[in-house]
Design an enzyme around this catalytic site. Structure first.
Site, short mmCIF file in Angstrom:
data_model
loop_
_atom_site.label_atom_id
_atom_site.label_comp_id
_atom_site.label_asym_id
_atom_site.label_seq_id
_atom_site.Cartn_x
_atom_site.Cartn_y
_atom_site.Cartn_z
N THR A 1 -49.37 25.92 -116.01
CA THR A 1 -47.99 25.41 -116.02
C THR A 1 -47.86 24.08 -116.74
O THR A 1 -48.82 23.30 -116.81
CB THR A 1 -47.51 25.22 -114.56
N TYR B 1 -48.62 20.84 -106.75
CA TYR B 1 -48.59 22.15 -107.44
C TYR B 1 -49.29 22.04 -108.79
O TYR B 1 -50.21 22.81 -109.10
CB TYR B 1 -47.13 22.61 -107.59
N GLY C 1 -43.25 38.00 -103.13
CA GLY C 1 -42.87 39.11 -104.00
C GLY C 1 -42.21 40.24 -103.23
O GLY C 1 -41.99 40.14 -102.01
N1 LIG Z 1 -41.42 30.81 -112.87
C1 LIG Z 1 -41.73 29.73 -113.59
O1 LIG Z 1 -40.86 29.02 -114.14
C2 LIG Z 1 -43.18 29.35 -113.79
C3 LIG Z 1 -43.47 28.27 -114.64
C4 LIG Z 1 -44.82 27.92 -114.83
C5 LIG Z 1 -45.83 28.65 -114.22
N2 LIG Z 1 -45.53 29.67 -113.38
C6 LIG Z 1 -46.62 30.41 -112.72
O2 LIG Z 1 -46.46 31.80 -112.97
C7 LIG Z 1 -46.94 32.56 -111.86
C8 LIG Z 1 -45.86 33.52 -111.38
O3 LIG Z 1 -44.72 32.76 -110.98
P1 LIG Z 1 -43.42 33.50 -110.44
O4 LIG Z 1 -42.26 32.63 -110.74
O5 LIG Z 1 -43.44 34.91 -110.89
O6 LIG Z 1 -43.69 33.41 -108.86
P2 LIG Z 1 -43.44 34.51 -107.73
O7 LIG Z 1 -43.48 33.77 -106.44
O8 LIG Z 1 -42.24 35.33 -108.04
O9 LIG Z 1 -44.73 35.45 -107.85
C9 LIG Z 1 -45.96 35.15 -107.28
C10 LIG Z 1 -46.50 36.44 -106.65
O10 LIG Z 1 -47.81 36.20 -106.13
C11 LIG Z 1 -47.91 36.77 -104.83
N3 LIG Z 1 -48.95 35.99 -104.11
C12 LIG Z 1 -48.95 34.67 -103.83
N4 LIG Z 1 -50.08 34.32 -103.20
C13 LIG Z 1 -50.85 35.45 -103.11
C14 LIG Z 1 -52.14 35.73 -102.59
N5 LIG Z 1 -52.91 34.78 -102.04
N6 LIG Z 1 -52.62 37.00 -102.67
C15 LIG Z 1 -51.86 37.99 -103.24
N7 LIG Z 1 -50.63 37.78 -103.76
C16 LIG Z 1 -50.13 36.51 -103.69
C17 LIG Z 1 -46.52 36.65 -104.23
O11 LIG Z 1 -46.26 37.56 -103.19
C18 LIG Z 1 -45.65 36.93 -105.47
O12 LIG Z 1 -45.36 38.30 -105.62
C19 LIG Z 1 -47.38 31.53 -110.81
O13 LIG Z 1 -48.77 31.36 -110.91
C20 LIG Z 1 -46.64 30.27 -111.22
O14 LIG Z 1 -47.34 29.12 -110.81
C21 LIG Z 1 -44.22 30.06 -113.15
O1 LIG Z 2 -30.17 22.93 -108.30
C1 LIG Z 2 -30.77 22.40 -109.24
C2 LIG Z 2 -32.05 22.84 -109.67
C3 LIG Z 2 -32.64 22.19 -110.72
N1 LIG Z 2 -32.02 21.14 -111.33
C4 LIG Z 2 -32.65 20.45 -112.46
O2 LIG Z 2 -32.88 21.42 -113.47
C5 LIG Z 2 -34.11 21.13 -114.16
C6 LIG Z 2 -35.00 22.35 -114.10
O3 LIG Z 2 -35.41 22.54 -112.77
P1 LIG Z 2 -36.16 23.85 -112.25
O4 LIG Z 2 -36.38 23.69 -110.80
O5 LIG Z 2 -35.44 25.05 -112.74
O6 LIG Z 2 -37.54 23.81 -113.04
P2 LIG Z 2 -38.67 22.66 -113.10
O7 LIG Z 2 -38.55 22.03 -114.46
O8 LIG Z 2 -38.63 21.76 -111.94
O9 LIG Z 2 -40.01 23.48 -112.91
C7 LIG Z 2 -40.40 24.62 -113.63
O10 LIG Z 2 -40.98 24.25 -114.85
C8 LIG Z 2 -42.09 23.40 -114.74
C9 LIG Z 2 -42.57 23.07 -116.12
O11 LIG Z 2 -41.52 22.71 -116.98
C10 LIG Z 2 -43.20 24.10 -113.95
O12 LIG Z 2 -43.81 25.11 -114.71
C11 LIG Z 2 -42.68 24.69 -112.64
O13 LIG Z 2 -43.62 25.62 -112.15
C12 LIG Z 2 -41.41 25.42 -112.80
O14 LIG Z 2 -40.88 25.70 -111.53
C13 LIG Z 2 -34.72 19.91 -113.46
O15 LIG Z 2 -34.39 18.78 -114.18
C14 LIG Z 2 -34.02 19.88 -112.10
O16 LIG Z 2 -33.86 18.58 -111.58
C15 LIG Z 2 -30.77 20.71 -110.92
O17 LIG Z 2 -30.22 19.76 -111.47
N2 LIG Z 2 -30.17 21.36 -109.88
#
Ligand SMILES: NC(=O)c1ccc[n+]([C@@H]2O[C@H](COP(=O)([O-])OP(=O)(O)OC[C@H]3O[C@@H](n4cnc5c(N)ncnc54)[C@H](O)[C@@H]3O)[C@@H](O)[C@H]2O)c1
Ligand SMILES: O=c1ccn([C@@H]2O[C@H](COP(=O)(O)OP(=O)(O)O[C@H]3O[C@H](CO)[C@H](O)[C@H](O)[C@H]3O)[C@@H](O)[C@H]2O)c(=O)[nH]1
Length: 320
Positions: A114, A138, A36
């Site tokens: 997730t 994950y 972050g």
């Molecule tokens: N972005 C997505 O598409 C997506 C999809 C499904 C689930 N999630 C979940 O949502 C949450 C947030 O994802 P994001 O995309 O904002 O990720 P991000 O990496 O932007 O945010 C995670 C934050 O947690 C902090 N962090 C990590 N480990 C820590 C620790 N041990 N102590 C204190 N701080 C810590 C990092 O510094 C960061 O600021 C995560 O739990 C992720 O698994 C995200």
């Molecule tokens: O450069 C790239 C990046 C991604 N993709 C494709 O785009 C789709 C979406 O990929 P993302 O990496 O954007 O997202 P994911 O679906 O892999 O994963 C995200 O969504 C998941 C659930 O749908 C989980 O929550 C996970 O934490 C979150 O990162 C996938 O088919 C991937 O193969 C590409 O073709 N090229």
């Protein structure tokens, strides 16, 4: 409410923290800044820099009404190469947090789970009752935390909600996706449009989908924030409710690239590569339960609208 937001300097956590402050809550952000950014912590939040496993106990002893737990490692490929990081960085730290919650008697917990817990789904759209067979560490680490939360809620009377996000996208004003190691499709395509990357790699064109590329369900980060506010309101003692959150519509990788071309006006060259390990062909959420029980209504179901918000944010960052 006085709320502890772990991971509030990250993408989803910063947007949710901003919305919580706007809704009148008192917010303390705990983040170790491993992925972050200090300047992403919204104005109006108190910021504590530290590892959640070490710092959560003392903080919660102050007395909080709830915890929103976003902090995690969340890179699928990294989780396969270095699983220890995920079993300790996600599972162990979350168990420590749960213990701190129990000792302090904090009543509410909302956890970022997730869609990755489902693995390759048997049916699409995916309901919460679908089999959970994660295909990467994950997803397995998040599922393990979900199980621990269920037993804490049942045995110790915690009011808990897990929100299983599908593909989060878009931005909320000054808060958006700023991953240093970016792996997500939309921000990567926008980096091409900004001239920071030559082409987008399309991972696989031989999936059993209409155009051969993977289908995902993109949910706007602001709709996700709404769901967190509703989850806090509806969490009930001794229960752990689990909700899938998506827009309910799937878009292929090709459709996403096309939407980015249309929004940015950039031709966005695309190169087809091999499949990325562990990618299911199609992931689309059934969010009927969240709609029925939380009264959640996603407002941004138009893909171009989601991309437009992400584009505004990406452009504003690039101009700095
Ligand atoms: N972005 C997505 O598409 C997506 C999809 C499904 C689930 N999630 C979940 O949502 C949450 C947030 O994802 P994001 O995309 O904002 O990720 P991000 O990496 O932007 O945010 C995670 C934050 O947690 C902090 N962090 C990590 N480990 C820590 C620790 N041990 N102590 C204190 N701080 C810590 C990092 O510094 C960061 O600021 C995560 O739990 C992720 O698994 C995200
Ligand atoms: O450069 C790239 C990046 C991604 N993709 C494709 O785009 C789709 C979406 O990929 P993302 O990496 O954007 O997202 P994911 O679906 O892999 O994963 C995200 O969504 C998941 C659930 O749908 C989980 O929550 C996970 O934490 C979150 O990162 C996938 O088919 C991937 O193969 C590409 O073709 N090229």
């Amino acid at each position: 409410m006085k709320l502890l937001v772990t991971g509030g300097a990250g993408y989803v956590g910063s947007v949710c923290a901003a919305r919580l402050v706007e809704s009148g809550h008192e917010v303390v952000v705990l983040d170790d800044l491993s992925t972050g950014h200090a300047d992403a912590v919204p104005e109006g939040c108190r910021f504590e820099r530290g590892d959640l496993a070490e710092a959560a106990g003392d903080l919660l002893a102050e007395g909080f009404d709830g915890v929103l737990h976003f902090a995690a490692k969340s890179l699928v490929a990294e989780s396969m190469q270095d699983p220890a990081l995920y079993w300790s960085g996600n599972v162990l730290t979350s168990l420590r947090l749960l213990e701190a919650v129990r000792r302090a008697g904090t009543p509410r917990l909302v956890f970022s789970s997730t869609a990755a817990v489902y693995g390759e789904p048997e049916q699409v759209p995916i309901p919460e009752g679908a089999a959970t067979r994660p295909t990467n560490t994950y997803g397995a680490s998040k599922l393990a935390i979900d199980h621990a939360i269920t037993s804490y809620a049942t045995a110790y009377g915690l009011s808990a909600v897990s929100l299983r996000y599908f593909n989060v996208a878009g931005a909320y004003g000054a808060y958006g996706e700023r991953h240093t190691t970016e792996t997500h499709l939309i921000p990567l395509v926008l980096q091409v449009a900004l001239g920071q990357r030559a082409a987008i790699h399309v991972y696989g064109e031989d999936y059993p989908t209409e155009d051969g590329t993977c289908i995902r369900d993109y949910i706007h980060v602001s709709d996700l924030a709404d769901a967190h506010l509703l989850a806090l309101e509806h969490a009930a003692p001794g229960t752990h409710r689990i909700y899938n959150l998506g827009s309910g519509t799937g878009f292929s990788v090709r459709q996403v690239v096309e939407a980015c071309r249309s929004v940015t006006g950039h031709p966005v060259p695309a190169e087809v590569k091999g499949r990325r390990a562990g990618d299911p062909a199609s992931l689309v959420a059934s969010s009927e339960l969240a709609k029925a029980e939380l009264g959640w209504k996603p407002q941004h179901t138009d893909l171009e609208g989601i991309v437009r918000d992400a584009w505004e944010f990406a452009r504003s960052r690039a101009e700095r």
